[in-house]
Motif scaffolding. Structure first.
Motif, PDB file in Angstrom:
ATOM      1  N   GLY A   7       1.308  -7.565 -11.649  1.00 58.88           N
ATOM      2  CA  GLY A   7       2.272  -6.686 -12.278  1.00 58.88           C
ATOM      3  C   GLY A   7       3.568  -7.049 -12.491  1.00 58.88           C
ATOM      4  O   GLY A   7       4.457  -6.148 -12.778  1.00 58.88           O
ATOM      5  N   ARG A  18       4.914  -1.455 -12.337  1.00 59.86           N
ATOM      6  CA  ARG A  18       3.763  -1.006 -11.282  1.00 59.86           C
ATOM      7  C   ARG A  18       2.947  -2.297 -10.653  1.00 59.86           C
ATOM      8  O   ARG A  18       2.519  -3.119 -11.533  1.00 59.86           O
ATOM      9  CB  ARG A  18       2.639  -0.121 -11.771  1.00 59.86           C
ATOM     10  N   ALA A  20       0.228  -4.181  -8.601  1.00 58.78           N
ATOM     11  CA  ALA A  20      -1.237  -3.914  -7.781  1.00 58.78           C
ATOM     12  C   ALA A  20      -1.524  -4.842  -6.970  1.00 58.78           C
ATOM     13  O   ALA A  20      -1.083  -6.173  -7.000  1.00 58.78           O
ATOM     14  CB  ALA A  20      -2.171  -3.659  -9.327  1.00 58.78           C
ATOM     15  N   TRP A  35       3.335  -4.155   1.607  1.00 64.15           N
ATOM     16  CA  TRP A  35       4.081  -4.753   0.365  1.00 64.15           C
ATOM     17  C   TRP A  35       5.155  -5.304   0.979  1.00 64.15           C
ATOM     18  O   TRP A  35       6.144  -4.562   1.521  1.00 64.15           O
ATOM     19  CB  TRP A  35       4.292  -3.957  -0.807  1.00 64.15           C
ATOM     20  N   THR A  77      -7.724  -1.099  -4.469  1.00 71.15           N
ATOM     21  CA  THR A  77      -6.513  -1.610  -5.197  1.00 71.15           C
ATOM     22  C   THR A  77      -5.453  -0.700  -4.484  1.00 71.15           C
ATOM     23  O   THR A  77      -5.468   0.659  -4.526  1.00 71.15           O
ATOM     24  CB  THR A  77      -6.445  -1.539  -6.517  1.00 71.15           C
ATOM     25  N   TYR A  79      -1.015   0.316  -5.124  1.00 69.88           N
ATOM     26  CA  TYR A  79      -0.442   0.162  -6.271  1.00 69.88           C
ATOM     27  C   TYR A  79       1.091   0.511  -5.702  1.00 69.88           C
ATOM     28  O   TYR A  79       1.283   1.149  -4.782  1.00 69.88           O
ATOM     29  CB  TYR A  79      -0.640   1.231  -7.419  1.00 69.88           C
ATOM     30  N   GLN A  81       4.238   1.509  -7.366  1.00 65.37           N
ATOM     31  CA  GLN A  81       5.009   2.045  -8.686  1.00 65.37           C
ATOM     32  C   GLN A  81       6.540   1.882  -8.520  1.00 65.37           C
ATOM     33  O   GLN A  81       7.075   2.520  -7.344  1.00 65.37           O
ATOM     34  CB  GLN A  81       4.825   3.387  -9.010  1.00 65.37           C
TER      35      GLN A  81
END
Length: 122
Positions: A7, A18, A20, A35, A77, A79, A81
């Motif tokens: 992404g 976004r 993923a 993350w 998954t 995400y 954003q």
């Protein structure tokens, strides 16, 4: 266990992306997903984490109000954003599994995925 981040891309300041993190070999209720981002200047830093089993989320101060982390158990998954992007958000972004998502971020990291490059520039 495998993780695949995707992404990333080039976006102008103020824009959105976004990211993923698609997982295999495990389910989201087994691990927290964190993350991270890395730059040559700042090294690696925690960005956010999400625990599907507890619903806990963590964000580093500099992304609070701009980034939102969420999970889709059906797709295994997580995400990230990202909105209101700034040049300082430019980095290689990685995801990893962890045992928990605390008020200080993810703990006990286990498996790392490949990175996805985010470049914020006009």
């Amino acid at each position: 266990v495998q993780l695949q981040a995707s992404g990333g891309g080039l976006v102008q300041p103020g824009g959105s992306l976004r990211l993923a993190c698609a997982g295999s070999g495990f389910t989201l209720d087994q691990y927290t997903i964190g993350w991270f981002r890395q730059t040559p200047k700042d090294g690696r830093e925690v960005v956010s984490c999400f625990s599907s089993s507890s619903g806990r989320r963590y964000y580093r101060d500099s992304v609070k109000g701009r980034f939102t982390i969420s999970g889709d158990n059906a797709k295994n998954t997580v995400y990230l954003q990202m909105s209101g992007l700034k040049p300082d958000d430019t980095a290689e972004y990685y995801c990893a599994t962890a045992l928990d998502c605390t008020s200080d971020g993810p703990v006990s990291l286990h498996h790392w995925g490949s990175g996805t490059l985010v470049t914020v520039s006009s």
